[in-house]
Motif scaffolding. Structure first.
Motif, PDB file in Angstrom:
ATOM      1  N   VAL A  94      -6.539   5.158   3.405  1.00 48.50           N
ATOM      2  CA  VAL A  94      -7.154   3.964   2.820  1.00 48.50           C
ATOM      3  C   VAL A  94      -7.964   4.347   1.575  1.00 48.50           C
ATOM      4  O   VAL A  94      -7.812   3.748   0.503  1.00 48.50           O
ATOM      5  N   LEU A 154       0.846  -1.204   0.000  1.00 47.83           N
ATOM      6  CA  LEU A 154       0.000   0.000   0.000  1.00 47.83           C
ATOM      7  C   LEU A 154       0.879   1.250   0.000  1.00 47.83           C
ATOM      8  O   LEU A 154       2.040   1.203   0.403  1.00 47.83           O
ATOM      9  N   PRO A 209      -2.276   3.459   6.302  1.00 51.11           N
ATOM     10  CA  PRO A 209      -1.951   2.029   6.453  1.00 51.11           C
ATOM     11  C   PRO A 209      -1.316   1.679   7.796  1.00 51.11           C
ATOM     12  O   PRO A 209      -1.656   0.637   8.377  1.00 51.11           O
ATOM     13  N   GLU A 248       1.979   4.205   1.831  1.00 45.98           N
ATOM     14  CA  GLU A 248       1.933   4.551   3.259  1.00 45.98           C
ATOM     15  C   GLU A 248       1.504   5.991   3.511  1.00 45.98           C
ATOM     16  O   GLU A 248       0.973   6.315   4.572  1.00 45.98           O
ATOM     17  N   LYS A 299      -4.909  -4.314   6.411  1.00 46.55           N
ATOM     18  CA  LYS A 299      -4.104  -3.864   5.262  1.00 46.55           C
ATOM     19  C   LYS A 299      -4.265  -4.819   4.088  1.00 46.55           C
ATOM     20  O   LYS A 299      -4.386  -4.389   2.939  1.00 46.55           O
TER      21      LYS A 299
END
Ligand SMILES: Nc1ncnc2c1ncn2[C@@H]1O[C@H](COP(=O)(O)OP(=O)(O)O)[C@@H](O)[C@H]1O
Ligand SMILES: [Mg+2]
Length: 223
Positions: free
Chosen positions: A97, A91, A137, A93, A145
């Protein structure tokens, strides 16, 4: 090609330098099938997945997606149609989200911001993380995650999802939430190729189970 064959390996051989990884892999996967790949570390499981969406090249043979050689499909299209989820999430960082999800829709699919948010929120509900949309994250558990990573792949509306040890980095409770989500994909007839050591889960969901033995892909007999 039979119409329902979505992915086909024809005599595929892969080396790293002079080191053989696998030899003459022949495999036809039907739409909606759940194929699992199990076995020893270093046997070539991740490499096989990477060859499917061209993170790695092959040395001989052909891989065909819906009858077309993958080398003739643009990388952007191939990687939308065949999503890959790794053990370690990958992901962004520095993004929330929600932004981790919308960025691909905006940049790759070309959706408007509004539409991207709408679609992302729907998928976040599906993975049971709507309440985490504004988190970063590092504020999430490993299982959360990984569910964001799966959500991001789902948003591309793939035809096939490759899962490379999706629960290996997780402890028991987190594993269960991710396995439950994968189980939902199975129920929805997603075509999946799963590398995993979760034997009980794998035995339950798989249509066919394979492993490498001396660089050769073998189907394991069930039961
Ligand atoms: N990028 C790479 N360059 C060279 N060798 C690699 C590379 N990635 C993996 N290998 C080697 O290829 C073999 C298969 O690795 P891998 O596909 O990661 O196995 P698995 O996922 O089953 O653990 C191993 O011997 C590994 O060391
Ligand atoms: Mg691996």
């Amino acid at each position: 090609m039979k119409k329902d064959c979505i992915l086909e390996f024809e005599n595929v051989t892969k080396y790293y330098g002079s080191e053989l990884v696998f030899n003459n892999v022949d495999l036809k996967i039907k739409k909606g099938e759940v194929i699992s790949l199990v076995g020893k570390s270093g046997s070539g499981k991740s490499t096989l997945l990477k060859c499917i969406n061209r993170l790695e090249g092959i040395n001989a043979g052909k891989i065909k997606f819906k009858g077309m050689e993958i080398s003739e499909i643009s990388l952007v299209e191939l990687r939308q149609k065949i999503g890959i989820v790794f053990q370690d999430y990958n992901l962004f960082e520095h993004l929330t989200v929600l932004d981790n999800l919308t960025i691909g829709l905006i940049k790759i699919k070309g959706y408007s911001k509004k539409e991207s948010v709408h679609k992302s929120l729907n998928v976040l509900k599906k993975v049971d993380l709507a309440d985490k949309m504004d988190k970063y994250p590092d504020e999430l558990s490993g299982g959360q995650k990984q569910r964001v990573a799966i959500a991001r792949t789902l948003l591309m509306e793939p035809d096939i999802i490759l899962l490379d040890e999706p629960t290996s980095a997780l402890d028991k409770e987190m594993k269960d939430s991710v396995l439950a989500l994968i189980n939902e994909l199975v129920d929805e007839d997603m075509t999946l190729i799963v590398v995993s050591h979760e034997d009980e889960f794998i035995n339950k969901v798989s249509d066919r189970i394979f492993s490498f033995n001396k660089h050769t892909l073998l189907e394991k007999k069930n039961g």
